[in-house]
Motif scaffolding. Structure first.
Motif, PDB file in Angstrom:
ATOM      1  N   ALA A 264       0.824  -1.204   0.000  1.00 57.64           N
ATOM      2  CA  ALA A 264       0.000   0.000   0.000  1.00 57.64           C
ATOM      3  C   ALA A 264       0.862   1.260   0.000  1.00 57.64           C
ATOM      4  CB  ALA A 264      -0.926  -0.007   1.213  1.00 57.64           C
ATOM      5  N   GLN A 265       1.896   1.303   0.839  1.00 53.21           N
ATOM      6  CA  GLN A 265       2.714   2.508   0.928  1.00 53.21           C
ATOM      7  C   GLN A 265       3.447   2.805  -0.370  1.00 53.21           C
ATOM      8  OE1 GLN A 265       5.182   2.920   4.433  1.00 53.21           O
ATOM      9  NE2 GLN A 265       6.587   4.329   3.412  1.00 53.21           N
ATOM     10  N   ASP A 266       3.801   1.762  -1.106  1.00 52.55           N
ATOM     11  CA  ASP A 266       4.619   1.948  -2.302  1.00 52.55           C
ATOM     12  C   ASP A 266       3.831   2.375  -3.532  1.00 52.55           C
ATOM     13  OD1 ASP A 266       6.790   1.294  -0.813  1.00 52.55           O
ATOM     14  OD2 ASP A 266       7.085  -0.699  -1.652  1.00 52.55           O
ATOM     15  N   LEU A 267       2.517   2.538  -3.410  1.00 56.44           N
ATOM     16  CA  LEU A 267       1.723   2.996  -4.547  1.00 56.44           C
ATOM     17  C   LEU A 267       1.946   4.494  -4.803  1.00 56.44           C
ATOM     18  CD1 LEU A 267      -1.561   1.027  -3.804  1.00 56.44           C
ATOM     19  CD2 LEU A 267       0.142   0.538  -5.574  1.00 56.44           C
ATOM     20  N   GLU A 268       1.366   4.983  -5.905  1.00 63.39           N
ATOM     21  CA  GLU A 268       1.616   6.363  -6.326  1.00 63.39           C
ATOM     22  C   GLU A 268       0.903   7.376  -5.433  1.00 63.39           C
ATOM     23  OE1 GLU A 268       0.861   3.973 -10.239  1.00 63.39           O
ATOM     24  OE2 GLU A 268       0.038   4.021  -8.213  1.00 63.39           O
ATOM     25  N   TRP A 269       1.329   8.611  -5.613  1.00 65.98           N
ATOM     26  CA  TRP A 269       0.682   9.788  -5.020  1.00 65.98           C
ATOM     27  C   TRP A 269       0.671   9.725  -3.497  1.00 65.98           C
ATOM     28  CZ3 TRP A 269      -4.044  11.721  -8.392  1.00 65.98           C
ATOM     29  CH2 TRP A 269      -3.575  12.060  -9.660  1.00 65.98           C
ATOM     30  N   ARG A 270       1.840   9.507  -2.925  1.00 68.43           N
ATOM     31  CA  ARG A 270       2.016   9.619  -1.493  1.00 68.43           C
ATOM     32  C   ARG A 270       2.550  11.021  -1.188  1.00 68.43           C
ATOM     33  NH1 ARG A 270      -1.657   6.236  -1.611  1.00 68.43           N
ATOM     34  NH2 ARG A 270      -1.226   4.058  -1.105  1.00 68.43           N
ATOM     35  N   PRO A 271       2.543  11.449   0.073  1.00 73.99           N
ATOM     36  CA  PRO A 271       2.897  12.845   0.373  1.00 73.99           C
ATOM     37  C   PRO A 271       4.319  13.245  -0.005  1.00 73.99           C
ATOM     38  CG  PRO A 271       1.698  11.865   2.202  1.00 73.99           C
ATOM     39  CD  PRO A 271       2.013  10.747   1.257  1.00 73.99           C
ATOM     40  N   SER A 272       5.203  12.281  -0.161  1.00 77.47           N
ATOM     41  CA  SER A 272       6.569  12.581  -0.574  1.00 77.47           C
ATOM     42  C   SER A 272       7.147  11.357  -1.265  1.00 77.47           C
ATOM     43  CB  SER A 272       7.443  12.939   0.633  1.00 77.47           C
ATOM     44  OG  SER A 272       8.811  13.029   0.260  1.00 77.47           O
TER      45      SER A 272
END
Length: 666
Positions: A411-419
């Motif tokens: 989940a964390q490695d998907l696109e459009w994270r805060p940085s």
């Protein structure tokens, strides 16, 4: 399920992949004699031999393998028999082109490599199960057979397939998971961007689209892909077990290096956990990554002994720069794995290939032959391991657990994270390196697992945290545990939806705070903290709800706000780190957490690795010196490798010892 260890084995197993089909048959006796000289007692065979065993559909040739089994058995060498299903023959793809893997962008992968069959292909499932069954009938009662080795490195090089057959299988998986379209729409948040589904046939695999694809759909597809591969293993395993119920069955994991397979689930389906590990040549501290992989493998095995199925004698061939191992590094690597729970030490491969994609990969018998340094070190290691049989089954104990959850990482490695600078693996590696430098043995644990045995639990990257996991952590702290949580944790639930109540909501009472806003930094930016610390990449806008401030931000977007906090809950305490700290800075922060947990870090030489294994009658200290200076060991006893005994033993620079300690720990 077969129980215990490898049948009839009372020594540390030692050997590697043997691929005699690459060599004239008249050379096989010479190979096997050299194996005896090197101390080899276990080899893997047949891993890539499907086209030879079944040259045409339903037509089998076992003559060469029968002769190989006889030669190895006569030499007293046990066999790990591979099912060759990682590399289906050319005839299979000619007859079943629909079984080819389709990538996310629609590319159909061709023949000529390995691991290129769709795990959802019915034709592949039938063919792979059939060849496994045939092998089990042929060799299941052979006295040389020690273990079944199904497939090879599931998830590499391909884990996902976007073919029509995979898409149909994905829909069935979704129906089992969610039950109804209404539940699916709710879980995926399809009200956003008008993605609501009204028919199951309209649901597809998350192929490349115009913009970012629904992250909950991507997360479910990652879960499905891991499960699809697991079902391939289970099908082969069950076919073998029906014919051969008493021989253990495994497959070689890639713990820590293959992110697409949830090994917590897989571990419940194998009789013995096995792992492949290769040093990252670009990492000057790759021995720490090796230790992490070994600790993770032991944790997946729930503390039971495991097989190091593959590692390398020297350089590999598939990294950008394939560094050779230094003198003595072969033994240091092998004994680190042994110290962290491996009761079998294997290499890829026995004999260096002259042709093919891996002809520059090192081997036990290198291109340079028996006059080489590598051959000398291989023989020396075999002689040493032959003295260590009493370690079989000895356990490793840890006071510290690091949380590890493949679903959260997906989940964390998907696109459009805060940085784009957020990296779950960087945080885990950094925290682990700190713990390694402090001489602490580490287990890895799923956030929902029993944590009561650990004095300290560290959550470097728990972006996805379920309510069940949060309740588990709360009970752990209330019962007297010490918890350290890093930033960007407890952000979303199992559907990648932000928790009701906002960021860190399920741990709000545990941490005594809430995070009101993310304050990521610009590229290369840093923030100064009190206590003389510096952070980078990230900061949080933390609002206290009972926690005390240990360190505050002195500048940056969170100036004056809490940077590191401590909260008391029940009989335990919980720390929160709102910025990224390096290995040295973490030493300052963890010192107080160690005090809370009653843990005393080691104060010895920083590059000396000491692990303990505990047997029924004795304890063993495995010591590996990665540094350039000799050191004194913290315990006396008898070095099983050399026979040297004394109350004080010295460990040479670059050396390793396995010491039966004088006083057994309780």
């Amino acid at each position: 399920m077969a129980s215990g260890w490898l049948r009839g084995v009372s020594a540390i197993s030692y050997g590697g992949d043997y691929n005699p089909e690459q060599w004239p048959e008249e050379t096989w006796p010479e190979d096997i004699e050299l194996m005896r000289q090197a101390g080899v007692n276990l080899v893997s065979v047949g891993v890539f031999s499907w086209a030879l065993i079944e040259p045409r559909p339903g037509e089998y040739d076992f003559g060469w393998m029968d002769r190989l089994f006889a030669l190895l058995h006569d030499a007293g060498i046990r066999i790990s028999l591979g099912t060759p299903t990682a590399s289906p023959p050319a005839w299979f793809f000619h007859e079943h082109p629909e079984a080819r893997v389709v990538t996310r962008d629609g590319t159909v992968l061709g023949f000529g490599s390995r691991g290129m069959a769709s795990p959802s292909s019915a034709a592949y499932r039938e063919a792979s199960t059939s060849i496994a069954r045939v092998l089990a009938r042929r060799y299941g009662d052979h006295p040389a057979l020690a273990v079944w080795h199904v497939h090879n490195e599931y998830g590499a090089p391909v884990s996902e397939c976007y073919s029509e057959e995979s898409t149909r299988a994905f829909r069935r998986w979704l129906q089992d998971r969610h039950g109804s379209l209404d539940a699916l729409n709710h879980a995926w948040g399809t009200a956003f961007w008008g993605q609501r589904y009204g028919e199951w046939d309209h649901v597809s695999a998350p192929a490349v689209s115009a913009s970012v694809v629904n992250p909950a759909q991507r997360l479910d597809f990652a879960r499905f892909s891991s499960d699809a591969l697991l079902q391939c293993f289970i099908a082969e395993r069950d076919a073998i077990r029906a014919e051969c119920p008493d021989i253990p069955i495994t497959t070689n994991f890639m713990a820590g290096t293959c992110p697409s397979v949830d090994l917590w689930k897989w571990a419940d389906e194998v009789d013995i956990v096995a792992n492949d590990h290769y040093l990252v040549a670009a990492d000057p501290r790759s021995h720490v990554g090796l230790a992490l992989s070994a600790d993770l493998t032991r944790s997946i095995a729930r503390g039971r002994p495991w097989i190091l199925m593959e590692h390398s004698t020297s350089g590999v061939n598939w990294q950008p720069r394939n560094l050779a191992k230094r003198s003595g590094e072969l033994a240091r690597n092998a004994l680190t794995h042994l110290g962290r729970g491996a009761d079998a030490v294997m290499f890829f491969q026995w004999k260096a290939s002259r042709s093919g994609a891996e002809k520059f990969h090192s081997a036990m018998l290198p291109h340079a032959g028996t006059g080489s340094r590598i051959w000398s070190e291989v023989c020396a290691l075999g002689d040493g391991l032959g003295r260590l049989g009493e370690l079989l089954g000895a356990e490793v104990r840890a006071d510290v657990a690091v949380l590890w959850d493949w679903e959260s990482f997906w989940a964390q490695d998907l696109e459009w994270r805060p940085s784009e600078d957020l990296s779950h693996r960087e945080r885990i590696d950094t925290f682990y390196d700190r713990l390694w430098r402090d001489g602490l043995t580490v287990d890895f644990a799923h956030p929902e697992s029993d944590l009561s045995a650990y004095r300290l639990v560290v959550a470097p990257a728990s972006y996805l945290l379920t309510d069940v996991a949060a309740g588990n952590l709360r009970r752990y702290v209330e019962s007297g545990g010490t918890l350290v949580v890093s930033y960007f944790s407890a952000i979303v639930d199992g559907n990648d939806a932000v928790h009701a109540g906002g960021y860190v909501a399920p741990l709000r009472d545990v941490l005594g705070l809430t995070v009101e806003e993310f304050l990521p930094l610009r590229a290369g930016g840093t923030v100064r903290l009190t206590a003389g610390l510096t952070g980078d990449v990230w900061s949080d806008d933390v609002a206290l709800e009972g926690a005390e401030v240990i360190v505050a931000f002195e500048d940056g977007p969170g100036a004056g706000k809490p940077a590191i906090t401590r909260n008391v809950l029940g009989d335990g305490s919980a720390y929160y780190l709102a910025t990224r700290l390096g290995v040295d800075e973490l030493a300052v922060v963890l010192r107080q957490a160690y005090d809370d947990a009653g843990i005393v870090p080691a104060d010895g030489a920083p590059e000396v690795e000491i692990i303990r294994r505990h047997g029924d009658d004795a304890d063993y200290l495995i010591a590996v010196n990665h540094g350039n200076r000799p050191v004194d060991l913290p315990a006396g006893g008898t070095d099983l490798l050399t026979g040297e005994a004394g109350d004080s033993l010295k460990l040479d620079a670059g050396g390793a010892r396995v010491v039966r300690v004088t006083t057994k720990e309780t």
